[in-house]
Write a protein that holds these residues in place. Structure first.
Motif, mmCIF file in Angstrom:
data_model
loop_
_atom_site.group_PDB
_atom_site.id
_atom_site.type_symbol
_atom_site.label_atom_id
_atom_site.label_comp_id
_atom_site.label_asym_id
_atom_site.label_seq_id
_atom_site.Cartn_x
_atom_site.Cartn_y
_atom_site.Cartn_z
ATOM 1 N N GLN A 53 44.999 14.112 61.327
ATOM 2 C CA GLN A 53 43.892 14.875 60.997
ATOM 3 C C GLN A 53 42.450 14.084 60.802
ATOM 4 O OE1 GLN A 53 43.978 15.445 56.485
ATOM 5 N NE2 GLN A 53 45.806 14.678 57.098
ATOM 6 N N ALA A 54 41.457 14.930 60.801
ATOM 7 C CA ALA A 54 39.942 14.251 60.632
ATOM 8 C C ALA A 54 39.779 13.683 59.320
ATOM 9 C CB ALA A 54 38.980 15.113 60.987
ATOM 10 N N LEU A 55 39.293 12.716 59.060
ATOM 11 C CA LEU A 55 38.785 12.001 57.814
ATOM 12 C C LEU A 55 37.535 11.403 57.790
ATOM 13 C CD1 LEU A 55 39.755 10.952 54.777
ATOM 14 C CD2 LEU A 55 40.621 8.788 55.840
ATOM 15 N N GLU A 56 36.705 11.883 56.808
ATOM 16 C CA GLU A 56 35.515 11.462 56.685
ATOM 17 C C GLU A 56 35.232 11.110 55.197
ATOM 18 O OE1 GLU A 56 32.619 14.292 58.054
ATOM 19 O OE2 GLU A 56 33.284 14.284 60.256
ATOM 20 N N LEU A 57 34.984 9.868 54.983
ATOM 21 C CA LEU A 57 34.655 9.500 53.501
ATOM 22 C C LEU A 57 33.097 10.137 53.249
ATOM 23 C CD1 LEU A 57 35.894 5.726 53.477
ATOM 24 C CD2 LEU A 57 36.933 7.955 52.584
ATOM 25 N N PRO A 58 33.003 10.516 51.952
ATOM 26 C CA PRO A 58 31.816 10.922 51.385
ATOM 27 C C PRO A 58 30.519 10.181 51.902
ATOM 28 C CG PRO A 58 33.128 11.117 49.638
ATOM 29 C CD PRO A 58 33.785 10.287 50.803
ATOM 30 N N GLN A 59 29.449 10.987 52.512
ATOM 31 C CA GLN A 59 28.161 10.576 52.817
ATOM 32 C C GLN A 59 27.192 11.719 52.977
ATOM 33 O OE1 GLN A 59 27.964 7.045 54.143
ATOM 34 N NE2 GLN A 59 25.704 6.880 53.862
ATOM 35 N N ASN A 60 26.056 11.708 52.810
ATOM 36 C CA ASN A 60 24.917 12.778 52.656
ATOM 37 C C ASN A 60 24.880 13.220 54.196
ATOM 38 O OD1 ASN A 60 23.781 13.777 50.162
ATOM 39 N ND2 ASN A 60 23.432 11.574 49.998
ATOM 40 N N ALA A 61 24.961 14.574 54.498
ATOM 41 C CA ALA A 61 24.981 14.944 55.732
ATOM 42 C C ALA A 61 23.624 14.520 56.511
ATOM 43 C CB ALA A 61 25.177 16.418 55.919
ATOM 44 N N LYS B 205 24.327 17.632 43.108
ATOM 45 C CA LYS B 205 25.790 17.239 43.625
ATOM 46 C C LYS B 205 25.897 15.972 43.665
ATOM 47 C CE LYS B 205 26.085 21.325 46.755
ATOM 48 N NZ LYS B 205 26.186 21.651 48.359
ATOM 49 N N ALA B 206 27.118 15.392 43.289
ATOM 50 C CA ALA B 206 27.438 14.036 43.217
ATOM 51 C C ALA B 206 28.697 13.863 43.768
ATOM 52 C CB ALA B 206 26.977 13.403 41.847
ATOM 53 N N THR B 207 29.161 12.639 44.469
ATOM 54 C CA THR B 207 30.512 12.570 44.731
ATOM 55 C C THR B 207 30.787 11.157 44.645
ATOM 56 O OG1 THR B 207 30.458 14.422 46.360
ATOM 57 C CG2 THR B 207 32.156 12.671 46.615
ATOM 58 N N PRO B 208 31.332 10.716 43.661
ATOM 59 C CA PRO B 208 31.898 9.086 43.547
ATOM 60 C C PRO B 208 33.133 9.081 44.444
ATOM 61 C CG PRO B 208 32.295 10.418 41.552
ATOM 62 C CD PRO B 208 31.457 11.418 42.089
ATOM 63 N N TRP B 209 33.226 7.903 44.861
ATOM 64 C CA TRP B 209 34.323 7.957 45.778
ATOM 65 C C TRP B 209 35.066 6.464 45.920
ATOM 66 C CZ3 TRP B 209 34.479 4.773 50.119
ATOM 67 C CH2 TRP B 209 33.170 4.680 50.421
ATOM 68 N N GLY B 210 36.204 6.399 46.211
ATOM 69 C CA GLY B 210 36.808 4.777 46.336
ATOM 70 C C GLY B 210 37.772 4.919 47.477
ATOM 71 N N PRO C 236 44.138 -7.304 50.579
ATOM 72 C CA PRO C 236 43.333 -6.001 50.118
ATOM 73 C C PRO C 236 41.992 -5.973 50.541
ATOM 74 C CG PRO C 236 43.632 -7.705 48.328
ATOM 75 C CD PRO C 236 44.153 -8.392 49.440
ATOM 76 N N TYR C 237 41.817 -4.640 50.854
ATOM 77 C CA TYR C 237 40.157 -4.346 51.064
ATOM 78 C C TYR C 237 39.754 -3.286 50.009
ATOM 79 C CZ TYR C 237 39.199 -7.048 55.277
ATOM 80 O OH TYR C 237 39.063 -8.169 56.169
ATOM 81 N N PHE C 238 38.660 -3.074 49.463
ATOM 82 C CA PHE C 238 38.397 -2.181 48.723
ATOM 83 C C PHE C 238 36.669 -1.742 48.966
ATOM 84 C CE2 PHE C 238 35.644 -1.686 44.601
ATOM 85 C CZ PHE C 238 36.160 -0.555 44.284
ATOM 86 N N TRP C 239 36.543 -0.392 49.024
ATOM 87 C CA TRP C 239 35.280 0.222 49.048
ATOM 88 C C TRP C 239 35.142 1.345 47.870
ATOM 89 C CZ3 TRP C 239 38.436 -0.353 52.921
ATOM 90 C CH2 TRP C 239 38.071 -1.255 54.234
ATOM 91 N N ALA C 240 33.847 1.344 47.332
ATOM 92 C CA ALA C 240 33.325 2.249 46.331
ATOM 93 C C ALA C 240 31.983 2.542 46.594
ATOM 94 C CB ALA C 240 33.741 1.635 44.945
ATOM 95 N N GLY C 241 31.832 3.899 46.433
ATOM 96 C CA GLY C 241 30.371 4.342 46.368
ATOM 97 C C GLY C 241 30.328 5.613 45.856
ATOM 98 N N GLY C 242 28.863 6.109 46.007
ATOM 99 C CA GLY C 242 28.555 7.297 45.505
ATOM 100 C C GLY C 242 27.394 8.201 46.344
ATOM 101 N N SER C 243 27.685 9.429 46.549
ATOM 102 C CA SER C 243 26.774 10.243 47.577
ATOM 103 C C SER C 243 25.984 11.286 46.473
ATOM 104 C CB SER C 243 27.674 10.942 48.508
ATOM 105 O OG SER C 243 26.834 11.532 49.125
ATOM 106 N N LEU C 244 24.692 11.227 46.548
ATOM 107 C CA LEU C 244 23.913 12.116 45.595
ATOM 108 C C LEU C 244 22.964 12.930 46.480
ATOM 109 C CD1 LEU C 244 23.188 12.681 42.427
ATOM 110 C CD2 LEU C 244 21.362 10.699 42.867
ATOM 111 N N GLU C 245 22.977 14.305 45.880
ATOM 112 C CA GLU C 245 22.186 15.342 46.496
ATOM 113 C C GLU C 245 21.377 15.925 45.370
ATOM 114 O OE1 GLU C 245 21.763 19.393 48.765
ATOM 115 O OE2 GLU C 245 23.372 18.124 49.127
#
Length: 488
Positions: free
Chosen positions: A126-134, A202-207, A261-270
């Motif tokens: 399936q398609a997977l897109e981690l959060p990012q502003n359009a 709108k806010a999307t914290p993710w990891g 291990p690899y680690f990513w964390a972020g937040g997308s805000l509108e």
């Protein structure tokens, strides 16, 4: 694909079209096709491939057909199968007299809702897109297909939801390793996002946490089918020193640890509270192999910001800026660039980046999205005539990498960084593109994409041969693409 397998797929599709599935199963089909002529002059600013060993063909005609069939047991359960054929005219399937069968699986997954709930479960390719502003198109970390199990569930109606999942990106040896010694030949990832929606906000914290095996072969089918992107995650994911002496057949030599291990964390805000002015921002941090040798470590940051005005009916102005960490003066202490996997990030659909162009085959210069900073503006959704829309985007990009580090990285591995895609602090790019779409019918569009890019490159980093060849072309890239896009 073998003839027997192809015949079986065609039979399944024929059965679906004729509605000969079981009586309680409905089959819905949809798809798209595009045919485009592409004039692209001075690939990589030189007119050569990345290594300067092959010359370009400036004119190609691409064709892609995708078909997706949903086999629905009811409104809550279905299986989606997607098939794809893509190539240039004169190659593979589109060769006269002796065509090759090239039917590829595009997607294949099961999706259902847990009984009596709104919890949606998807299992399969399936398609997977981690959060990012359009406004930046899609994720800089990962935006592509993957074999995964994902769960989406509302926590607070219309306010808070959750996306959680597991993906297996690679399993190089599958059931058995090559001998009786256990090999770490997988790359697995676990991801979580918590979209929050409030009035005007709108806010999307993710990891995401990944476990990378030393013995995996980090290659992928190049979905864009163009050499500028490449077919390996090595340069995007690892430090230069960790792949310098790597045995590419099994990944040995990458690290001292069998797994890292690899680690990513972020937040997308509108923020839309000041509508018609809207603001967007993303903050991302990533690191990997931090417990391995000092030279194997990779970690970095990226931030982007944008604003747009939506109060005009004929155009939507946008401005944006972005910054990411770059390499310092040494490769012995690892990499300071944000590790990533498969990026489709790009501000305003700039043709400097692979960022969801309407004609998506070889219509970008494929600038590396990390180790840079810059700014730009876009006039989006320009519409003075019914059925006709335009977009004009300008972007300036400056390198954020030490020239000394690039030289050292290229001595370790000549293909780790390439001119025009990776930039030192003394190099920059300008990009300008105009994209036009006219709707002949509700489901048939004519699309014209034009682009110009100009680069300034450092001879002491890349050598006289590549830089002088780019200079003989004026350090310019030119793009003209015209195509038809049909959706059904």
């Amino acid at each position: 694909m073998k003839r027997g397998a192809l015949s079986l797929l065609l039979l399944v599709l024929a059965l679906g079209i004729c509605q000969k599935a079981r009586a309680e199963t409905r089959v819905k089909m949809r798809g798209d096709a595009f045919i485009m002529a592409n004039y692209f002059q001075n690939h990589n600013y030189t007119g050569w491939n990345k290594t300067g060993t092959k010359t370009e063909d400036t004119f190609e005609i691409w064709e892609r057909f995708r078909l997706r069939a949903d086999f629905e047991a009811n409104k809550s359960v279905y299986f989606r199968l997607g098939l794809r054929i893509i190539n240039t005219w004169g190659q593979g399937t589109f060769t006269a007299a002796n065509p090759a069968a090239e039917v590829l699986v595009d997607v294949a997954y099961l999706q259902f809702k847990w009984p009596d709930t709104d919890i949606e479960i998807t299992a399969g390719y399936q398609a997977l897109e981690l959060p990012q502003n359009a406004i930046f198109n899609s994720s800089v970390i990962y935006s592509d297909l993957v074999a995964a199990l994902t769960v989406r569930a509302p926590l607070l109606p219309d306010t808070l939801s959750v996306l959680a999942g597991f993906g297996r990106f690679f399993d190089s040896n599958r059931t058995y390793d090559n001998n009786t010694t256990q090999a770490s030949d997988e790359f697995d990832a676990y991801f979580l996002a918590l979209p929050v929606t409030l009035e005007g906000f709108k806010a999307t914290p993710w990891g995401m946490i990944g476990v990378a095996g030393r013995n995996a072969t980090y290659t992928y089918k190049n979905t864009a089918d163009v050499p500028e992107i490449g077919n390996s995650y090595d340069n995007a994911l690892f430090s230069a020193a960790s792949i310098a002496n790597m045995n590419t057949a099994n990944g040995m030599g990458r690290w001292k640890n069998s797994q890292n291990p690899y680690f990513w964390a972020g937040g997308s805000l509108e923020v839309a509270a000041l509508d018609p002015v809207r603001f967007y921002a993303d903050v991302i941090y990533g690191q990997g192999a931090m417990s391995d040798s000092k030279a194997a470590k990779r970690r970095g940051w990226m931030v982007d910001f944008a604003a747009q005005y939506t109060g005009l009916s004929v155009v939507t102005p946008q401005v944006f800026a972005f910054w990411s960490t770059g390499e310092d003066n040494s490769t012995a202490n690892g990499s300071e660039r944000l590790p990533y996997l498969r990026s489709q990030w790009g501000p305003g659909r700039s043709f400097l980046f692979e960022s969801g162009q309407d004609l998506p085959r070889d219509t970008s210069t494929y600038t590396t999205p990390v180790g840079i900073y810059g700014f730009g503006a876009s006039l989006n959704d320009i519409s003075f005539m019914e059925k006709l829309s335009n977009r004009a985007t300008f972007v300036y990009v400056q390198g954020n990498n030490s020239p000394r580090a690039i030289r050292a990285a290229r001595l370790l591995n000549a293909s780790y960084m390439t001119m025009g895609h990776d930039l030192s602090r003394n190099e920059h790019l300008l990009g300008f593109n105009v994209d036009t779409k006219y709707s002949l019918y509700e489901n048939l569009d004519v699309i014209l994409q034009t682009g110009w890019a100009h680069g300034q490159f450092q001879e002491s980093v890349w050598g006289h041969r590549l830089v002088s060849q780019a200079e003989s072309n004026g350090n310019n890239i030119w793009l003209l693409a015209l195509g038809f896009s049909y959706k059904f």
